[in-house]
Design a protein around this motif. Structure first.
Motif, mmCIF file in Angstrom:
data_model
loop_
_atom_site.group_PDB
_atom_site.id
_atom_site.type_symbol
_atom_site.label_atom_id
_atom_site.label_comp_id
_atom_site.label_asym_id
_atom_site.label_seq_id
_atom_site.Cartn_x
_atom_site.Cartn_y
_atom_site.Cartn_z
ATOM 1 N N TYR A 175 0.846 -1.189 0.000
ATOM 2 C CA TYR A 175 0.000 0.000 0.000
ATOM 3 C C TYR A 175 0.888 1.248 0.000
ATOM 4 O O TYR A 175 1.776 1.389 0.855
ATOM 5 C CB TYR A 175 -0.907 0.027 1.228
ATOM 6 N N THR A 176 0.646 2.138 -0.926
ATOM 7 C CA THR A 176 1.373 3.402 -0.977
ATOM 8 C C THR A 176 0.689 4.419 -0.067
ATOM 9 O O THR A 176 -0.461 4.227 0.360
ATOM 10 C CB THR A 176 1.397 3.952 -2.412
ATOM 11 N N PRO A 177 1.362 5.545 0.241
ATOM 12 C CA PRO A 177 0.690 6.606 1.002
ATOM 13 C C PRO A 177 -0.600 7.074 0.331
ATOM 14 O O PRO A 177 -1.610 7.304 1.004
ATOM 15 C CB PRO A 177 1.738 7.711 1.064
ATOM 16 N N ALA A 178 -0.584 7.204 -0.999
ATOM 17 C CA ALA A 178 -1.784 7.634 -1.715
ATOM 18 C C ALA A 178 -2.911 6.628 -1.560
ATOM 19 O O ALA A 178 -4.087 7.004 -1.440
ATOM 20 C CB ALA A 178 -1.463 7.839 -3.197
ATOM 21 N N ALA A 179 -2.574 5.335 -1.544
ATOM 22 C CA ALA A 179 -3.601 4.303 -1.369
ATOM 23 C C ALA A 179 -4.230 4.399 0.015
ATOM 24 O O ALA A 179 -5.446 4.236 0.166
ATOM 25 C CB ALA A 179 -2.987 2.920 -1.580
ATOM 26 N N LEU A 180 -3.420 4.672 1.029
ATOM 27 C CA LEU A 180 -3.960 4.802 2.383
ATOM 28 C C LEU A 180 -4.857 6.033 2.490
ATOM 29 O O LEU A 180 -5.892 6.002 3.163
ATOM 30 C CB LEU A 180 -2.820 4.883 3.399
ATOM 31 N N GLU A 181 -4.476 7.125 1.838
ATOM 32 C CA GLU A 181 -5.327 8.315 1.848
ATOM 33 C C GLU A 181 -6.663 8.023 1.172
ATOM 34 O O GLU A 181 -7.723 8.475 1.635
ATOM 35 C CB GLU A 181 -4.616 9.476 1.146
ATOM 36 N N GLN A 182 -6.626 7.259 0.083
ATOM 37 C CA GLN A 182 -7.852 6.901 -0.614
ATOM 38 C C GLN A 182 -8.736 6.023 0.259
ATOM 39 O O GLN A 182 -9.966 6.208 0.328
ATOM 40 C CB GLN A 182 -7.518 6.179 -1.924
ATOM 41 N N SER A 228 -10.388 8.148 2.872
ATOM 42 C CA SER A 228 -11.449 9.012 2.359
ATOM 43 C C SER A 228 -12.782 8.286 2.283
ATOM 44 O O SER A 228 -13.848 8.916 2.359
ATOM 45 C CB SER A 228 -11.057 9.536 0.973
ATOM 46 N N GLN A 229 -12.744 6.960 2.157
ATOM 47 C CA GLN A 229 -13.979 6.186 2.092
ATOM 48 C C GLN A 229 -14.664 6.079 3.447
ATOM 49 O O GLN A 229 -15.846 5.727 3.522
ATOM 50 C CB GLN A 229 -13.678 4.795 1.533
ATOM 51 N N LEU A 230 -13.933 6.372 4.518
ATOM 52 C CA LEU A 230 -14.492 6.309 5.867
ATOM 53 C C LEU A 230 -14.928 7.678 6.372
ATOM 54 O O LEU A 230 -15.500 7.773 7.468
ATOM 55 C CB LEU A 230 -13.457 5.722 6.828
ATOM 56 N N LEU A 231 -14.646 8.718 5.609
ATOM 57 C CA LEU A 231 -14.911 10.088 6.054
ATOM 58 C C LEU A 231 -16.104 10.682 5.317
ATOM 59 O O LEU A 231 -16.420 10.255 4.212
ATOM 60 C CB LEU A 231 -13.661 10.941 5.829
ATOM 61 N N PRO A 232 -16.787 11.662 5.928
ATOM 62 C CA PRO A 232 -16.484 12.263 7.233
ATOM 63 C C PRO A 232 -16.796 11.329 8.392
ATOM 64 O O PRO A 232 -17.738 10.540 8.331
ATOM 65 C CB PRO A 232 -17.383 13.498 7.256
ATOM 66 N N MET A 233 -15.980 11.391 9.424
ATOM 67 C CA MET A 233 -16.155 10.573 10.622
ATOM 68 C C MET A 233 -16.632 11.461 11.768
ATOM 69 O O MET A 233 -16.043 12.497 12.043
ATOM 70 C CB MET A 233 -14.827 9.894 11.002
ATOM 71 N N ARG A 234 -17.698 11.032 12.412
ATOM 72 C CA ARG A 234 -18.274 11.815 13.508
ATOM 73 C C ARG A 234 -18.018 11.125 14.843
ATOM 74 O O ARG A 234 -18.070 9.888 14.921
ATOM 75 C CB ARG A 234 -19.782 11.984 13.306
ATOM 76 N N MET A 235 -17.770 11.908 15.855
ATOM 77 C CA MET A 235 -17.627 11.377 17.205
ATOM 78 C C MET A 235 -18.260 12.348 18.183
ATOM 79 O O MET A 235 -18.339 13.559 17.925
ATOM 80 C CB MET A 235 -16.152 11.139 17.563
ATOM 81 N N ALA A 236 -18.735 11.806 19.297
ATOM 82 C CA ALA A 236 -19.375 12.642 20.306
ATOM 83 C C ALA A 236 -18.355 13.585 20.923
ATOM 84 O O ALA A 236 -17.229 13.188 21.240
ATOM 85 C CB ALA A 236 -20.017 11.773 21.377
ATOM 86 N N GLU A 255 -21.060 17.242 18.263
ATOM 87 C CA GLU A 255 -20.213 16.291 17.556
ATOM 88 C C GLU A 255 -18.941 16.962 17.032
ATOM 89 O O GLU A 255 -18.924 18.164 16.757
ATOM 90 C CB GLU A 255 -20.952 15.674 16.370
ATOM 91 N N VAL A 256 -17.915 16.153 16.892
ATOM 92 C CA VAL A 256 -16.680 16.560 16.222
ATOM 93 C C VAL A 256 -16.603 15.774 14.920
ATOM 94 O O VAL A 256 -16.809 14.560 14.908
ATOM 95 C CB VAL A 256 -15.451 16.280 17.093
ATOM 96 N N ILE A 257 -16.329 16.465 13.829
ATOM 97 C CA ILE A 257 -16.322 15.838 12.507
ATOM 98 C C ILE A 257 -14.916 15.893 11.921
ATOM 99 O O ILE A 257 -14.349 16.981 11.757
ATOM 100 C CB ILE A 257 -17.301 16.548 11.549
ATOM 101 N N ILE A 258 -14.353 14.732 11.627
ATOM 102 C CA ILE A 258 -13.080 14.651 10.908
ATOM 103 C C ILE A 258 -13.420 14.605 9.425
ATOM 104 O O ILE A 258 -14.053 13.659 8.949
ATOM 105 C CB ILE A 258 -12.271 13.419 11.322
ATOM 106 N N GLU A 259 -13.015 15.603 8.685
ATOM 107 C CA GLU A 259 -13.451 15.743 7.303
ATOM 108 C C GLU A 259 -12.495 15.147 6.291
ATOM 109 O O GLU A 259 -12.913 14.617 5.266
ATOM 110 C CB GLU A 259 -13.688 17.220 6.984
ATOM 111 N N ARG A 260 -11.189 15.231 6.545
ATOM 112 C CA ARG A 260 -10.239 14.670 5.587
ATOM 113 C C ARG A 260 -8.907 14.359 6.259
ATOM 114 O O ARG A 260 -8.557 14.971 7.272
ATOM 115 C CB ARG A 260 -10.018 15.619 4.405
#
Length: 235
Positions: A72-79, A82-90, A101-106
Motif C-alpha cells: 500500500y502506498t501513502p496515496a492508497a492509504l489516503e484513498q 477518504s472512504q471512511l470520512l467524514p467521521m463523527r464522534m461525540a 459532535e466533532v467531525i473529521i473531514e479529511r
C-alpha cells in the motif's frame, strides 16, 4: 470541538489565576510519561522485529512457505481513509461537559517514517457543540474569540505507530504533534487542545480489520518501508 475550546480556556484561566500544579498532578504526569516511554520501547522492539523478518524474507524468497504480500502506498492509504470520512464522534469524548459532535473531514499528507511510524494531517470541525460548564466572566471574550476560531476548523498533525494484533487487525496508535486553528490562532490554547486530544481522544488505539474475504490467509506481519506499507499473509 468548538466547545472543547471553552473547557480548555476555562482550565487555562483557572491555572493562570493561581491553581498551580500540585504534587498529585505532577505524580500523575510522571506516571503517564513512564507509561509512554514503556509503550515506545515496546513499539520499537516490535518494529525492529518486523524489519528483521522482512529483510530475511527478501534475502531468501520462498523460505517462509506459502505466503504473499500486499503493498500500500501513502496515496492508497489516503484513498482508503477518504472512504471512511467524514467521521463523527461525540464531543464528550473530548470533555464530559461538551455536547454535540466533532467531525473529521479529511486526512492528507500521509508519509512513511522509520520503525513502523507514519505522519499525516487531519482537518476537523465542531458541529452543534455546546459547553455546559460555567465560564468566568473575565474570560468570556477570549472564549468567544477562540470558539469562533475553532468553528472555522482545526488542522492537526499526527504521528502514528502501526503494529499487528493477534486478531487480524492493524493497530494504529496516534499522537497529535501539532494543532492549528484556521483563524484566531493562539499558541497556548492550541497546545492545550493538543494535550486534550492526546490524553482523552487518542488514549486508546484504533484497529482496522485486515481479513481478506473469500480465503483462509491471515496477516502474519506488517512493516513500513520508505514507499510502502507491506502486509504479509499466510495460511
Amino acid at each position: 470541538m468548538r466547545a472543547l475550546s471553552l473547557g480548555l480556556l476555562v482550565l487555562w484561566a483557572l491555572s493562570g489565576a493561581g491553581c498551580a500544579t500540585n504534587p498529585a498532578t505532577r505524580l500523575r504526569s510522571a506516571e503517564r510519561d513512564h507509561q509512554r516511554l514503556t509503550e515506545e520501547k515496546e513499539a520499537l522492539d516490535r518494529a525492529l522485529q518486523s524489519v528483521s523478518q522482512y529483510t530475511e524474507e527478501l534475502r531468501s524468497p520462498g523460505k517462509t512457505g506459502r505466503s504473499f504480500s500486499m503493498y500500500y502506498t501513502p496515496a492508497a492509504l489516503e484513498q482508503m481513509a477518504s472512504q471512511l470520512l467524514p467521521m463523527r464522534m461525540a464531543a464528550r469524548n473530548f470533555d464530559q461537559k461538551l455536547q454535540g459532535e466533532v467531525i473529521i473531514e479529511r486526512i492528507t499528507d500521509v508519509r512513511f517514517g522509520p520503525l513502523n511510524t507514519l505522519t499525516c494531517r487531519a482537518e476537523m470541525r465542531g458541529e452543534n457543540i455546546r459547553y455546559t460548564g460555567s465560564v468566568p466572566k473575565a474570560y468570556q471574550a477570549e472564549v468567544r474569540k477562540f470558539t469562533s476560531g475553532v468553528a472555522s476548523g482545526v488542522v492537526a498533525d499526527f504521528v502514528v505507530e502501526l503494529s499487528l494484533s493477534g486478531g487480524n487487525a492493524l493497530v494504529a496508535r496516534a499522537h497529535a504533534s501539532r494543532t492549528k486553528l484556521k483563524s484566531n490562532s493562539n499558541g497556548q490554547a492550541e497546545g492545550m487542545l493538543r494535550n486534550a486530544m492526546n490524553e482523552r481522544v487518542l488514549r486508546l488505539p484504533f484497529a482496522f480489520d485486515l481479513t481478506l474475504q473469500g480465503g483462509n490467509a491471515v496477516p502474519r506481519r506488517m512493516v513500513l518501508t520508505a514507499n510502502h506499507l507491506v502486509v504479509t499473509y499466510a495460511p
